[in-house]
Structure formats: C-alpha cells, structure tokens
Scaffold this active site. Structure first.
Site: not given
Ligand code: BGC
Length: 776
Positions: A293
């Site tokens: 993430d």
């Molecule tokens: C979130 C993810 C997301 C990623 C990209 C993160 O902050 O937890 O679910 O896919 O950002 O946008």
C-alpha cells in the site's frame, strides 16, 4: 494521511467496449493466463540483460497527480528505467506520453503498468461496494465491474486496486464502505465476483483490468475502528473470518495482492512473511505479484519495526512485497528505489531475491500484452464512456442494492396518481447533492451527470405532482478529509442565521406537503479511507430535523445515503418507512425514485449487523454462544440498559410483497465425513406483486474441539418470484461448508457432530432442520 494514487499505463491498444450485459456470461473463473514457456523465456532473456538499477526500477511504482505535478517531474526516471509502474493517471494522453518514453526511449523498452483505484466505477459510478454486497447478487457485481473495467481500460489503465475484501465488523471504520461487510461467506462470493468482473476470462482481453485484492490482511479489524490502527487477530479468526475472501479471490485467479498498512499481531502486514509467503504463496499457491500500500514499505520505520529506510526495503522485499507504491515527496517514500541496489552490493539482499520480484512484474506485463500493445487509442474513449448501457446497468445495480429496512402500514410504494400525495417535500442535506450520491473513490466521473434524489423524483412523478426541496441542515466533517485535495473543498458552513432560516424553511415546506421524503446520512468523504468516526450518530442536526418533521404528523419516508450503519434507533421507532440506499452511484436518484414509486421492488439485504448504538460495536451475528444464551428466557445479562439484539439483523431486508419459506428438507440427514447433502426449501411469494427474496442457509455445529458460532451463513440465492409463485431453492452442504480452522488442531478440521440448519429471509430464520455428520 495517505494520498490516493493511480497507476496508469498505456499506448496504442485496441480497446473494445465491454460486451453488453445480455451477452456476458461468466461461468468459469478468471485467470491472468498461466505462464507459457514463451513468457518464461522472454522474462529470462530480459532479466539477463537488465542492470541491477533497471531491475530495481521495475519494483518502483509512483503516484502521478496531474492536478499538482508536471510530467517533467517523472519523465527522466521513466527514460532511465527507474520506474516500472505509475498510478492515478486517468488522462489517456499522459498515459501514452509516458508510455512512449518507456517503450521508445528507455534502454530496454519495458512498458509501464498503469493502475488506478477503480473501486465502484470509473466514468459511470456504481453503488459503493458495501451496497453492491447488499444486492446478494454476485452476477450483478460481476457485470458492474466489467463495465467499470471497460471504462478504465478505455483510457489506458490496465490494473485496478480492487476489490477490497477486508471483512469489517466495526462501522466506525470508514472503509467498511469499500468491502462486502461482516461475513466471510458472503464476502468470498463477492470477492470472486469482483475479480471475474474486472478480469473476465483473461485480464489481458479487451476491456478488462488486472485486479488486486486488498488489503492483505486484517485491516478491517483496526482497534477501535480507527483507520490504520493495529489489528490483533487470533489464528482461528484469521483463517475462519478474515482470510476466506482473499482465498476466494486467489481461487478466482486474482492477478495481484496489496499488502495492508497496519500491524497484524505486532508485525506490520507489509513486512509480514507469515502473510505474504507462508499463507499467500505456500498455502494458497498465489502466482501473481504483491504491491505495497502507499508508502507502507517506508512506514515500516514509522511503525517502529524497521531500523531505517534501507532496513525497511530489506524487510518489505524479503517478506514478499514485490512492488513498492510510493507517494511523491514523502520522506518515507521510495525505500526500494533508494536502497535495494546498495543492499545487493552489500550482500544483504541477493540478486536472486531481486530477480524473483522483478520476474513477477515482468510476467504480469507480458501476460497483459503490454509489450505488444503498450498504447491506448485515445479516439475511442468517448464512445466507450458514453455507452448508454452503462448507465442502465448502474440504475439496475442501484435498485438491487437498496435495502428496505422498514415499511409500516405499507407506506411505500407511493402512488404518483394518488391525489393524497400530490405534493412532496424532499428534504435533507443529501437530497440534492450530486457529489454524495456517488460515494468515496469517485474521481473521474462527471459529477454533474449524477442524478440526485430530488432530480430522480421530479423525473419520475411528472408535472402533476409538486416536488419541492429544502436542505434543512448542513453537515460537515470536523477534521478535513485528505481527499479534498482531489475532490475539492465543500462550500463554507452556514452562518447561525442561515442555519436557523434553512431549518425553518424545511419545516414549513414539510408542513405544507402531503408526504415528506427525508434524505439523511453522510457526505461521501465521511466514509472511506481516513474517515473513521467515534460514534455512528447521524452527523450534525439531522436527528433534530427528523424529530421536528416527524412531529408534524405527516407521512415521512426516511432515505439514507451513507457508507456505514448509522444510529437510526429513533427513526426505527418513529418513522414508518426507511430505505437504505447507501451511496448508490451516478443513477442513484433515479433508482431511489424507482423504488419509492414502485417501479422497482426492493430486494437487497443487509451485509452487516445493524447496531442500535455505537456502544454495541463490535456486533456481528456469527458470534459464539455464551453461558447465557440469548434465547434464554428473560435474557438480560448482556447489557442492562439496552436489548442485546441489534437494531436490524444481518441479512434483513423487506420487499413490497411477502414471502413464505416452507418444506425444509435435507436429502441425507446423516452423512459421513467428507460427504455432501442437499438442503432444499420452498419459497413462495404470498403477496400481490412480483418481488425478490434472498433465501439464506445458516448452520451451527453443536459441539466439537472448538466452540463454533451460533450461526454461520453457508448458502444464499436471490430469486425473483411473481405474485403467488412458489419455487424450490437448493443448497449443497459438504466438506467445504462443514470444515473450519481449529486452534486446537492448528489446522482445518471436519468433525463428526450434530448440526442445526436454518433457512429463511435473514440471520434470525426459524425454519430449522438438523444434519448429523458421522465418522467414516
Ligand atoms: C489505500 C489503497 C489504495 C491506494 C492507492 C491507499 O491509501 O489504502 O486502498 O489502493 O491508496 O490509491
């Protein structure tokens, strides 16, 4: 705060729009086709020509925000082969521009992989995932995500960061809106449906995306419902509750996995080899790649787990994270890009370990056909995005996702020809909000094309019914959402004078109308990421508005637009009709009007147990039985101030017609371990109009080497029945439904035991039978 990113990618790719629903059939699980020897050869050949810096480049994924970044900020790195993937680019021209540099001007000409959070639609917004789970209709989810995939693919995106399959049992956690709710069985069926929808039979085929299950694992169990907080989950709960939807996504062929942000049992998920190697790869045989993430690798330092950024890179890679997602300008970003080469030179990381991760990224790029077709055809975008079929499906999806919680005296459906309801007041801060009808993670649609409740009702009733609107109250987050940077700030809060005037205006409108449709709930940024809350109260003065308007003695219909169960205890005792619409998407207002006026019959069911108050959280139906079982006479031991039962049970949802379940049969009431039996029940529509019912099968194992939940969902089917129609629904109960993970055995067990079975319309179903499982 986390900023969302999108990885895009692209070039001249021939894109076809998704085949229209009627033509879609998805009988088999999707795969990102298995490795062909030729792909292995191509990867080997490419790897043999790559420098260590180029290899590390493939493990680097960067956010690019057109809103506040210039292409020149990332182009030199693309040219130098230091970036393998980008996210958050939704402009096909930028995708093609970056891809051209990668495939024409970088030394090895390796295409970029572009990703984005296509969560519940792209140009056409579908209901939020929690709402789609409320449909209890996996094929609908599959169709919706196929459309979403086609729209994203049209601009050159090849990879979505979805589905989120985290089980969530705490509605304070804002991200409950992004998943399928509390139940592993329903969650698994939904997870597989999302994957099939995005990837089709093969993620490389036209109109499809590579899916990414997230966030592995346990993110939904954040302490106190606080986003990003630590999760402490015992192994039995991991295997029985939190893992199954991930396993279902793997079995459905999901091509990638995203590691979670938080600590799981004191080991951050992004540095957690138990999760990423032992379970994901060894136990489940997952063959795709793992992305972190956003900044989760660098944040291994912040967690107090890694010593410094270099140690974080070491721990992330060796735990099993192949690709690092990095946000620009954050000091913890780019741990791989800044440290891996040196770690190899120092001998702490081997070339073999780097190659293993790079191989997975290259395999995905080859399988997606990026080397052959790196670009997107910009001339086809508008045609694909403007396909009217997409809006039609969004409307059906919204109708099927809504849950009728209450309908005393059959207030609903309203009749637009009835002179007694010829003036309608549509009141509430969400009643005419285009932004909030869509839900979080809606970045790319044309917000003006979303249909509000006021607009939907006006279009439905025609000129003979007077429809007037008043907001009544305004609502706002106390702490600003990090997403305002992408979605824009809200208008300033009302002044005290304006607040008073708007409230009075709404009350007086209600007083002069025949019926009041009160649209209450949450702004879209009140749920989703970084959107947890300490209570589940209706924000702002909405309850006061509801009470005041209810005091007028007129018929009131409460429509909820929200991303989590809210405290509607007062409404449940005082409001005749309550429709849970969630954030229903672009066509939400039309779909709500369809339901309110009976052009569609509600058939959705709650995918979460609905608490009376935040103090009951966590509350879920599949809990173990205590020494004071709830069915005991005069049961009062759980709380002395409130009933122990939820406000609405898991699986609850009404219709405009009525159903009767009868004739529950178990084909073999005694089976040997490993054998299956068939459970069947007759479902009859006993009302006067057609409608949908969801037959739900629950089981309970009476004894064994572990206590088992009081009930567990093990089968469901949504059926449509004409008035008076009766149909038999059949479920198979076999080894996979009767097996569970036992802490005592440290593994999966199926035991000889007695089982109680129930089938009915929700998790309190009373129609019962038994099944005995005996040793072989
Ligand atoms: C979130 C993810 C997301 C990623 C990209 C993160 O902050 O937890 O679910 O896919 O950002 O946008």
């Amino acid at each position: 705060m986390r900023v969302k990113v999108v990885v895009c990618f692209a070039l001249v790719m021939v894109l076809f729009d998704v085949p229209v629903l009627a033509r879609m059939s998805f009988s088999t699980n999707t795969v990102i086709s298995t490795n062909s020897p030729s792909i292995d050869r191509r990867v080997d050949e490419l790897l043999s020509r790559m420098t260590i810096e180029e290899k590390v480049g493939q493990l680097n994924q960067l956010f690019f925000f057109k809103q506040f970044m210039k292409p020149e900020m990332v182009e030199p790195d693309i040219r130098a082969g230091k970036v393998g993937s980008l996210l958050f680019i939704t402009d096909p021209a930028i995708i093609n521009r970056f891809q051209k540099i990668a495939v024409e001007n970088s030394r090895l000409k390796i295409p970029l992989l572009f990703g984005f959070d296509v969560i519940h639609g792209f140009r056409t917004i579908f209901p939020v995932p929690l709402a789609m789970a409320s449909s209890w209709d996996p094929s609908l989810v599959e169709q919706a995500q196929a459309v979403a995939a086609s729209e994203a693919r049209a601009v050159g995106i090849r990879w979505t960061f979805a589905p989120m399959v985290d089980i969530a049992r705490d509605p304070r956690w804002g991200r409950i809106v992004e998943g399928a709710g509390e139940d592993p069985f329903l969650g698994s069926r939904m997870a597989a449906a999302h994957v099939r929808g995005f990837q089709g039979a093969d993620a490389s085929s036209p109109g499809r995306l590579l899916a990414c299950m997230k966030h592995f694992a346990g993110y939904g169990s954040a302490s106190g419902g606080r986003d990003y907080d630590s999760a402490y989950i015992a192994d039995a709960e991991l295997y029985n509750v939190y893992f199954p939807p991930f396993k279902a996504a793997v079995d459905a062929g999901v091509g990638s996995t995203m590691s979670a942000y938080m600590d799981l049992n004191d080991v951050p998920a992004t540095g957690n080899a138990f999760l990423l190697r032992d379970v994901l790869r060894k136990e489940w045989g997952f063959k795709g790649f793992v992305v972190s993430d956003a900044d989760a690798v660098g944040n291994l330092v912040t967690h107090g787990f890694a010593e410094d950024k270099s140690d974080a890179a070491y721990r992330g890679l060796t735990a099993g994270v192949d690709l690092e997602m990095s946000f620009p300008g954050n000091p913890v970003s780019n741990a791989y890009a800044t440290s891996l080469t040196k770690l190899v030179q120092e001998g702490r990381v081997t070339t073999g370990q780097i190659d293993e991760a790079v191989r997975r990224i290259l395999e995905a790029k080859f399988k997606l056909g990026l080397f052959e077709n790196p670009y997107v055809d910009e001339s086809r975008v508008a045609t694909i995005h403007n396909n009217p079929e997409h809006r039609r499906l969004a409307r059906v999806a919204a109708q099927r996702s809504m849950v009728l919680l209450r309908n005393e005296g059959n207030l609903l459906p309203l009749d637009k020809r009835d002179p007694k309801v010829s003036s309608v007041a549509v009141i509430g801060p969400l009643a005419d909000s285009k932004r909030d009808i869509r839900g979080s993670w809606s970045f790319v649609d044309d917000v003006n094309s979303a249909v509000t409740v006021v607009e939907g009702i006006r279009a439905k009733v025609g000129p003979q019914v007077k429809v007037e609107y008043a907001a009544g109250v305004d609502i706002a987050r106390v702490n600003q959402s990090p997403f305002v940077i992408l979605q824009g700030a809200r208008p300033a809060a009302w002044s005290e004078t304006q607040k008073q005037a708007e409230f009075e205006k709404a009350v007086s409108l209600a007083r002069s109308s025949d019926v009041i449709i009160l649209v209450l709930g949450e702004h879209e940024e009140m749920s989703g990421e970084a959107a947890s809350q300490s209570t589940i109260d209706l924000p702002g003065r909405q309850l006061e508005l509801l009470k005041t308007i209810s005091g007028l003695g007129k018929p009131v219909v409460l429509v909820l637009i929200n991303g989590r169960p809210l405290d509607i205890s007062w409404a449940t005792s005082n409001t005749s009709a309550i429709l849970e619409a969630w954030h229903p998407g672009s066509e939400g207002g039309n779909a709500i009007a369809d339901i309110l006026y009976g052009d569609a019959t509600p058939g959705g069911k709650l995918p979460v147990t609905w608490p009376r108050t935040a103090g009951q959280i966590p509350i879920y139906y599949a809990h173990n039985i205590t020494q004071e079982p709830e069915n005991k006479k005069n049961f009062t031991s759980r709380y002395w101030d409130i009933p122990s039962s939820p406000l609405y049970p898991f699986g609850h949802g009404l219709s405009y017609t009525t159903f009767n379940f009868s004739n529950l049969r178990v084909s073999k009431p005694e089976v040997k371990l490993g054998e299956s039996t068939e459970v069947s029940v007759d479902v009859e529509n006993t009302g006067r109009r057609a409608g949908d019912e969801v037959a739900q099968l629950y089981i309970h194992q009476r004894y064994g080497i572990a206590s088992r939940p009081v009930r567990e969902l093990k089968g469901f089917e949504r059926i449509t029945l004409a008035a008076g129609e009766k149909r038999t629904v059949r479920f198979t109960l076999g080894k996979s439904e009767l097996t569970y993970w036992s802490a005592a055995a440290k593994g999966w067990v199926q035991e000889p035991a007695m089982f109680d079975l129930w089938v009915g319309a929700d998790s309190t179903a009373m129609l019962a039978a038994t099944l005995r499982v005996v040793a072989r």
